[in-house]
Every structure is written in structure tokens, then in C-alpha cells.
Write a protein that holds these residues in place. Structure first.
Motif, PDB file in Angstrom:
ATOM      1  N   MET A   1       0.821  -1.192   0.000  1.00  0.00           N
ATOM      2  CA  MET A   1       0.000   0.000   0.000  1.00  0.00           C
ATOM      3  C   MET A   1       0.864   1.253   0.000  1.00  0.00           C
ATOM      4  O   MET A   1       0.361   2.353   0.073  1.00  0.00           O
ATOM      5  N   GLY A   2       2.155   1.142  -0.117  1.00  0.00           N
ATOM      6  CA  GLY A   2       3.036   2.284  -0.030  1.00  0.00           C
ATOM      7  C   GLY A   2       2.906   3.273  -1.167  1.00  0.00           C
ATOM      8  O   GLY A   2       3.047   4.472  -0.964  1.00  0.00           O
ATOM      9  N   ASP A   3       2.638   2.808  -2.359  1.00  0.00           N
ATOM     10  CA  ASP A   3       2.578   3.704  -3.505  1.00  0.00           C
ATOM     11  C   ASP A   3       1.187   4.260  -3.765  1.00  0.00           C
ATOM     12  O   ASP A   3       1.043   5.200  -4.545  1.00  0.00           O
ATOM     13  N   VAL A   4       0.171   3.728  -3.126  1.00  0.00           N
ATOM     14  CA  VAL A   4      -1.207   4.157  -3.408  1.00  0.00           C
ATOM     15  C   VAL A   4      -1.424   5.638  -3.109  1.00  0.00           C
ATOM     16  O   VAL A   4      -1.970   6.357  -3.952  1.00  0.00           O
ATOM     17  N   PRO A   5      -1.003   6.161  -1.951  1.00  0.00           N
ATOM     18  CA  PRO A   5      -1.201   7.598  -1.725  1.00  0.00           C
ATOM     19  C   PRO A   5      -0.486   8.480  -2.752  1.00  0.00           C
ATOM     20  O   PRO A   5      -1.005   9.512  -3.163  1.00  0.00           O
ATOM     21  N   ARG A   6       0.687   8.041  -3.182  1.00  0.00           N
ATOM     22  CA  ARG A   6       1.418   8.807  -4.189  1.00  0.00           C
ATOM     23  C   ARG A   6       0.649   8.834  -5.512  1.00  0.00           C
ATOM     24  O   ARG A   6       0.537   9.885  -6.146  1.00  0.00           O
ATOM     25  N   TYR A   7       0.109   7.689  -5.919  1.00  0.00           N
ATOM     26  CA  TYR A   7      -0.660   7.645  -7.156  1.00  0.00           C
ATOM     27  C   TYR A   7      -1.930   8.478  -7.049  1.00  0.00           C
ATOM     28  O   TYR A   7      -2.302   9.174  -7.992  1.00  0.00           O
ATOM     29  N   LEU A   8      -2.581   8.436  -5.896  1.00  0.00           N
ATOM     30  CA  LEU A   8      -3.787   9.248  -5.709  1.00  0.00           C
ATOM     31  C   LEU A   8      -3.458  10.737  -5.787  1.00  0.00           C
ATOM     32  O   LEU A   8      -4.226  11.522  -6.354  1.00  0.00           O
ATOM     33  N   ARG A   9      -2.317  11.127  -5.229  1.00  0.00           N
ATOM     34  CA  ARG A   9      -1.920  12.531  -5.321  1.00  0.00           C
ATOM     35  C   ARG A   9      -1.627  12.936  -6.759  1.00  0.00           C
ATOM     36  O   ARG A   9      -1.972  14.038  -7.189  1.00  0.00           O
ATOM     37  N   TRP A  10      -0.983  12.051  -7.521  1.00  0.00           N
ATOM     38  CA  TRP A  10      -0.698  12.353  -8.928  1.00  0.00           C
ATOM     39  C   TRP A  10      -1.986  12.474  -9.733  1.00  0.00           C
ATOM     40  O   TRP A  10      -2.112  13.376 -10.573  1.00  0.00           O
ATOM     41  N   ILE A  11      -2.926  11.594  -9.491  1.00  0.00           N
ATOM     42  CA  ILE A  11      -4.199  11.669 -10.206  1.00  0.00           C
ATOM     43  C   ILE A  11      -4.945  12.941  -9.810  1.00  0.00           C
ATOM     44  O   ILE A  11      -5.574  13.591 -10.652  1.00  0.00           O
ATOM     45  N   SER A  12      -4.862  13.311  -8.539  1.00  0.00           N
ATOM     46  CA  SER A  12      -5.475  14.558  -8.077  1.00  0.00           C
ATOM     47  C   SER A  12      -4.858  15.757  -8.793  1.00  0.00           C
ATOM     48  O   SER A  12      -5.579  16.652  -9.256  1.00  0.00           O
ATOM     49  N   LEU A  13      -3.554  15.771  -8.902  1.00  0.00           N
ATOM     50  CA  LEU A  13      -2.880  16.858  -9.606  1.00  0.00           C
ATOM     51  C   LEU A  13      -3.280  16.896 -11.079  1.00  0.00           C
ATOM     52  O   LEU A  13      -3.498  17.967 -11.659  1.00  0.00           O
ATOM     53  N   LEU A  14      -3.404  15.738 -11.693  1.00  0.00           N
ATOM     54  CA  LEU A  14      -3.829  15.661 -13.085  1.00  0.00           C
ATOM     55  C   LEU A  14      -5.241  16.232 -13.261  1.00  0.00           C
ATOM     56  O   LEU A  14      -5.508  16.964 -14.224  1.00  0.00           O
ATOM     57  N   CYS A  15      -6.129  15.940 -12.324  1.00  0.00           N
ATOM     58  CA  CYS A  15      -7.485  16.491 -12.384  1.00  0.00           C
ATOM     59  C   CYS A  15      -7.463  18.010 -12.276  1.00  0.00           C
ATOM     60  O   CYS A  15      -8.201  18.703 -12.983  1.00  0.00           O
ATOM     61  N   VAL A  16      -6.615  18.544 -11.408  1.00  0.00           N
ATOM     62  CA  VAL A  16      -6.510  19.996 -11.261  1.00  0.00           C
ATOM     63  C   VAL A  16      -5.984  20.633 -12.544  1.00  0.00           C
ATOM     64  O   VAL A  16      -6.485  21.667 -12.987  1.00  0.00           O
ATOM     65  N   VAL A  17      -4.993  20.007 -13.152  1.00  0.00           N
ATOM     66  CA  VAL A  17      -4.432  20.536 -14.400  1.00  0.00           C
ATOM     67  C   VAL A  17      -5.481  20.511 -15.512  1.00  0.00           C
ATOM     68  O   VAL A  17      -5.613  21.484 -16.271  1.00  0.00           O
ATOM     69  N   MET A  18      -6.248  19.434 -15.613  1.00  0.00           N
ATOM     70  CA  MET A  18      -7.287  19.360 -16.644  1.00  0.00           C
ATOM     71  C   MET A  18      -8.378  20.389 -16.396  1.00  0.00           C
ATOM     72  O   MET A  18      -8.900  20.995 -17.342  1.00  0.00           O
ATOM     73  N   ALA A  19      -8.746  20.613 -15.127  1.00  0.00           N
ATOM     74  CA  ALA A  19      -9.744  21.631 -14.808  1.00  0.00           C
ATOM     75  C   ALA A  19      -9.216  23.021 -15.156  1.00  0.00           C
ATOM     76  O   ALA A  19      -9.954  23.853 -15.695  1.00  0.00           O
ATOM     77  N   ALA A  20      -7.954  23.272 -14.864  1.00  0.00           N
ATOM     78  CA  ALA A  20      -7.358  24.565 -15.212  1.00  0.00           C
ATOM     79  C   ALA A  20      -7.340  24.768 -16.724  1.00  0.00           C
ATOM     80  O   ALA A  20      -7.575  25.887 -17.215  1.00  0.00           O
ATOM     81  N   PHE A  21      -7.090  23.715 -17.455  1.00  0.00           N
ATOM     82  CA  PHE A  21      -7.131  23.798 -18.911  1.00  0.00           C
ATOM     83  C   PHE A  21      -8.538  24.158 -19.383  1.00  0.00           C
ATOM     84  O   PHE A  21      -8.710  25.002 -20.269  1.00  0.00           O
ATOM     85  N   GLY A  22      -9.543  23.532 -18.772  1.00  0.00           N
ATOM     86  CA  GLY A  22     -10.929  23.844 -19.134  1.00  0.00           C
ATOM     87  C   GLY A  22     -11.281  25.286 -18.835  1.00  0.00           C
ATOM     88  O   GLY A  22     -11.930  25.957 -19.649  1.00  0.00           O
ATOM     89  N   VAL A  23     -10.850  25.787 -17.695  1.00  0.00           N
ATOM     90  CA  VAL A  23     -11.099  27.191 -17.353  1.00  0.00           C
ATOM     91  C   VAL A  23     -10.343  28.102 -18.314  1.00  0.00           C
ATOM     92  O   VAL A  23     -10.866  29.142 -18.740  1.00  0.00           O
ATOM     93  N   GLY A  24      -9.147  27.709 -18.678  1.00  0.00           N
ATOM     94  CA  GLY A  24      -8.376  28.489 -19.646  1.00  0.00           C
ATOM     95  C   GLY A  24      -9.060  28.579 -20.991  1.00  0.00           C
ATOM     96  O   GLY A  24      -9.040  29.633 -21.646  1.00  0.00           O
TER      97      GLY A  24
END
Length: 62
Positions: A1-24
Motif C-alpha cells: 500500500m506504499g505507492d497508493v497515496p502517491r498515485y492518488l496525489r498524482w491523479i489529483s494533480l492531473l485532475c486539477v491541471v485538466m480543470a485549469a485547462f478547461g477554465v483556460g
């Protein structure tokens, strides 16, 4: 379970970047806001917050 939080954070960051692109896209006027586009941006922001909180919760269980 060591890498799961890291992957969740990366996916969260990806969602933020995609949302920022949509707002842009809205801000530069390439496409106007519609119900579907705004709902997509909102869903991405909600998903980013949920994934980040899940990563923090999983990290705290160690």
C-alpha cells in the motif's frame, strides 16, 4: 500500500491541471461555457479534492 497515496496525489494533480485547462479555454474564448463543460470542470475539481483527501487518509494509517 506504499505507492497508493502517491498515485492518488498524482491523479489529483492531473485532475486539477485538466480543470485549469478547461477554465483556460473559457477565459481565452476558444469555446464558451456550456452546461456540460462547466459540469466537467466542477467534477474534475471535486474529484481532485476527494482523491487528495483519500491520499492523506491512507497516509495517516501507516
Amino acid at each position: 500500500m506504499g505507492d497508493v497515496p502517491r498515485y492518488l496525489r498524482w491523479i489529483s494533480l492531473l485532475c486539477v491541471v485538466m480543470a485549469a485547462f478547461g477554465v483556460g479555454v473559457f477565459l481565452i474564448g476558444y469555446q464558451g461555457p456550456s452546461v456540460g463543460r462547466v459540469a466537467t470542470v466542477v467534477a474534475l475539481l471535486v474529484a481532485a479534492a476527494a482523491l487528495f483527501l483519500a491520499a492523506r487518509r491512507l497516509e495517516g494509517r501507516r
